[in-house]
Design an enzyme around this catalytic site. Structure first.
Site, PDB file in Angstrom:
ATOM      1  N   THR A  29     -12.119   3.481  -1.271  1.00 49.92           N
ATOM      2  CA  THR A  29     -11.721   4.584  -2.161  1.00 49.92           C
ATOM      3  C   THR A  29     -11.366   4.087  -3.556  1.00 49.92           C
ATOM      4  O   THR A  29     -11.365   4.872  -4.501  1.00 49.92           O
ATOM      5  CB  THR A  29     -10.530   5.364  -1.570  1.00 49.92           C
ATOM      6  OG1 THR A  29      -9.430   4.461  -1.387  1.00 49.92           O
ATOM      7  CG2 THR A  29     -10.899   6.000  -0.235  1.00 49.92           C
ATOM      8  N   ASN A  58     -12.850  -2.939   2.634  1.00 48.03           N
ATOM      9  CA  ASN A  58     -13.813  -1.855   2.765  1.00 48.03           C
ATOM     10  C   ASN A  58     -14.777  -1.914   1.583  1.00 48.03           C
ATOM     11  O   ASN A  58     -14.355  -2.186   0.453  1.00 48.03           O
ATOM     12  CB  ASN A  58     -13.086  -0.508   2.785  1.00 48.03           C
ATOM     13  CG  ASN A  58     -12.136  -0.389   3.975  1.00 48.03           C
ATOM     14  OD1 ASN A  58     -12.444  -0.856   5.067  1.00 48.03           O
ATOM     15  ND2 ASN A  58     -10.975   0.215   3.748  1.00 48.03           N
ATOM     16  N   HIS A  78     -11.316  -7.503 -13.046  1.00 53.42           N
ATOM     17  CA  HIS A  78     -11.985  -6.395 -12.370  1.00 53.42           C
ATOM     18  C   HIS A  78     -13.287  -6.847 -11.724  1.00 53.42           C
ATOM     19  O   HIS A  78     -14.217  -7.257 -12.403  1.00 53.42           O
ATOM     20  CB  HIS A  78     -12.279  -5.231 -13.328  1.00 53.42           C
ATOM     21  CG  HIS A  78     -12.919  -4.077 -12.616  1.00 53.42           C
ATOM     22  ND1 HIS A  78     -12.190  -3.117 -11.952  1.00 53.42           N
ATOM     23  CD2 HIS A  78     -14.224  -3.764 -12.397  1.00 53.42           C
ATOM     24  CE1 HIS A  78     -13.018  -2.255 -11.381  1.00 53.42           C
ATOM     25  NE2 HIS A  78     -14.259  -2.625 -11.642  1.00 53.42           N
ATOM     26  N   ASP A 135       0.851  -1.190   0.000  1.00 51.05           N
ATOM     27  CA  ASP A 135       0.000   0.000   0.000  1.00 51.05           C
ATOM     28  C   ASP A 135       0.887   1.241   0.000  1.00 51.05           C
ATOM     29  O   ASP A 135       1.889   1.317   0.704  1.00 51.05           O
ATOM     30  CB  ASP A 135      -0.921  -0.005   1.230  1.00 51.05           C
ATOM     31  CG  ASP A 135      -2.066   0.990   1.086  1.00 51.05           C
ATOM     32  OD1 ASP A 135      -3.220   0.545   0.942  1.00 51.05           O
ATOM     33  OD2 ASP A 135      -1.813   2.218   1.111  1.00 51.05           O
ATOM     34  N   HIS A 173     -12.082  -1.488  -6.925  1.00 50.41           N
ATOM     35  CA  HIS A 173     -11.595  -2.759  -7.466  1.00 50.41           C
ATOM     36  C   HIS A 173     -11.344  -3.602  -6.217  1.00 50.41           C
ATOM     37  O   HIS A 173     -10.574  -3.187  -5.329  1.00 50.41           O
ATOM     38  CB  HIS A 173     -10.316  -2.535  -8.290  1.00 50.41           C
ATOM     39  CG  HIS A 173      -9.727  -3.771  -8.909  1.00 50.41           C
ATOM     40  ND1 HIS A 173      -9.473  -3.892 -10.274  1.00 50.41           N
ATOM     41  CD2 HIS A 173      -9.316  -4.942  -8.362  1.00 50.41           C
ATOM     42  CE1 HIS A 173      -8.943  -5.065 -10.529  1.00 50.41           C
ATOM     43  NE2 HIS A 173      -8.834  -5.736  -9.379  1.00 50.41           N
ATOM     44  N   HIS A 209      -6.900  -5.796   2.345  1.00 46.85           N
ATOM     45  CA  HIS A 209      -5.732  -5.248   3.032  1.00 46.85           C
ATOM     46  C   HIS A 209      -5.182  -6.324   3.978  1.00 46.85           C
ATOM     47  O   HIS A 209      -5.944  -6.917   4.745  1.00 46.85           O
ATOM     48  CB  HIS A 209      -6.123  -4.049   3.904  1.00 46.85           C
ATOM     49  CG  HIS A 209      -6.720  -2.882   3.168  1.00 46.85           C
ATOM     50  ND1 HIS A 209      -6.017  -1.719   2.932  1.00 46.85           N
ATOM     51  CD2 HIS A 209      -7.951  -2.684   2.645  1.00 46.85           C
ATOM     52  CE1 HIS A 209      -6.807  -0.853   2.301  1.00 46.85           C
ATOM     53  NE2 HIS A 209      -7.988  -1.418   2.108  1.00 46.85           N
ATOM     54  N   GLY A 266     -15.750   3.111   3.511  1.00 44.33           N
ATOM     55  CA  GLY A 266     -14.437   3.744   3.329  1.00 44.33           C
ATOM     56  C   GLY A 266     -13.670   3.232   2.129  1.00 44.33           C
ATOM     57  O   GLY A 266     -12.448   3.401   2.047  1.00 44.33           O
ATOM     58  N   HIS A 323     -10.305  -5.489  -3.179  1.00 42.32           N
ATOM     59  CA  HIS A 323      -8.977  -5.678  -2.588  1.00 42.32           C
ATOM     60  C   HIS A 323      -9.104  -6.026  -1.123  1.00 42.32           C
ATOM     61  O   HIS A 323     -10.052  -5.601  -0.448  1.00 42.32           O
ATOM     62  CB  HIS A 323      -8.090  -4.441  -2.783  1.00 42.32           C
ATOM     63  CG  HIS A 323      -8.687  -3.160  -2.295  1.00 42.32           C
ATOM     64  ND1 HIS A 323      -9.619  -2.463  -3.021  1.00 42.32           N
ATOM     65  CD2 HIS A 323      -8.494  -2.459  -1.157  1.00 42.32           C
ATOM     66  CE1 HIS A 323      -9.973  -1.370  -2.346  1.00 42.32           C
ATOM     67  NE2 HIS A 323      -9.307  -1.346  -1.209  1.00 42.32           N
TER      68      HIS A 323
HETATM   69  P1  AMP Z   1      -9.639   1.400   0.251  1.00 41.92           P
HETATM   70  O1  AMP Z   1      -9.630   2.762   0.896  1.00 41.92           O
HETATM   71  O2  AMP Z   1     -10.056   0.284   1.141  1.00 41.92           O
HETATM   72  O3  AMP Z   1     -10.380   1.435  -1.067  1.00 41.92           O
HETATM   73  O4  AMP Z   1      -8.122   1.078  -0.057  1.00 41.92           O
HETATM   74  C1  AMP Z   1      -7.435   1.636  -1.133  1.00 41.92           C
HETATM   75  C2  AMP Z   1      -5.995   1.620  -0.742  1.00 41.92           C
HETATM   76  O5  AMP Z   1      -5.234   1.811  -1.926  1.00 41.92           O
HETATM   77  C3  AMP Z   1      -5.579   2.730   0.232  1.00 41.92           C
HETATM   78  O6  AMP Z   1      -5.065   2.130   1.416  1.00 41.92           O
HETATM   79  C4  AMP Z   1      -4.532   3.516  -0.539  1.00 41.92           C
HETATM   80  O7  AMP Z   1      -3.466   3.950   0.276  1.00 41.92           O
HETATM   81  C5  AMP Z   1      -4.072   2.500  -1.571  1.00 41.92           C
HETATM   82  N1  AMP Z   1      -3.517   3.046  -2.803  1.00 41.92           N
HETATM   83  C6  AMP Z   1      -4.018   4.057  -3.560  1.00 41.92           C
HETATM   84  N2  AMP Z   1      -3.257   4.257  -4.656  1.00 41.92           N
HETATM   85  C7  AMP Z   1      -2.249   3.333  -4.581  1.00 41.92           C
HETATM   86  C8  AMP Z   1      -1.124   3.034  -5.420  1.00 41.92           C
HETATM   87  N3  AMP Z   1      -0.882   3.705  -6.564  1.00 41.92           N
HETATM   88  N4  AMP Z   1      -0.295   2.035  -5.031  1.00 41.92           N
HETATM   89  C9  AMP Z   1      -0.525   1.367  -3.893  1.00 41.92           C
HETATM   90  N5  AMP Z   1      -1.568   1.591  -3.068  1.00 41.92           N
HETATM   91  C10 AMP Z   1      -2.415   2.572  -3.411  1.00 41.92           C
HETATM   92 ZN    ZN Z   2     -10.196  -2.656 -11.815  1.00 42.52          ZN
END
Ligand code: AMP
Ligand code: ZN
Length: 112
Positions: free
Chosen positions: A93, A85, A45, A29, A96, A100, A91, A98
């Protein structure tokens, strides 16, 4: 499609990869919230947990096979947390799917 993580999968945006195979990519991250903070994503996706269906759910169980392997390779022997999330209130953002992986310290018990 304008998806940040699809661009990372395609190599159009750089990432620090920790695991990759034909179905899954894991990378660090960019804004770590713990000493170890890795994102595990399907290469296909899927917008989020709310878009998992009988047709695409096999990737989720596969991701959960990969997660403990990554955790072991990262030395997270004391345990770790897996978080996904979903949507605005959750939360999320990046739309796609994922997961954590958070670890490397004793994590707070605060869940919300
Ligand atoms: P979420 O808020 O659960 O959607 O997690 C998205 C995560 O992606 C956040 O923890 C961001 O810090 C991380 N993130 C955003 N852009 C990048 C990137 N280019 N490379 C790695 N992590 C990223
Ligand atoms: Zn995607």
């Amino acid at each position: 499609m304008d998806c940040l993580f699809c661009k990372i999968v395609a190599g159009e945006i750089p990432s620090t990869k920790v695991f990759e195979d034909d179905r899954v990519l894991a990378f660090r991250d960019i804004a770590p919230m713990a000493p170890t903070h890795i994102l595990v994503i399907p290469k296909q996706h899927i917008a989020g947990v709310d878009e998992i269906t009988p047709e695409n759910s096999a990737i989720v169980s596969y991701i959960f096979e990969v997660i403990p392997k990554i955790a072991k390779a990262e030395g997270l022997d004391g345990g770790y947390r897996v978080v996904s999330n979903i949507g605005e209130d959750g939360g999320q953002t990046v739309r796609h799917l994922h997961f954590h992986i958070l670890g490397g310290k004793k994590l707070s018990n605060e869940m919300a």
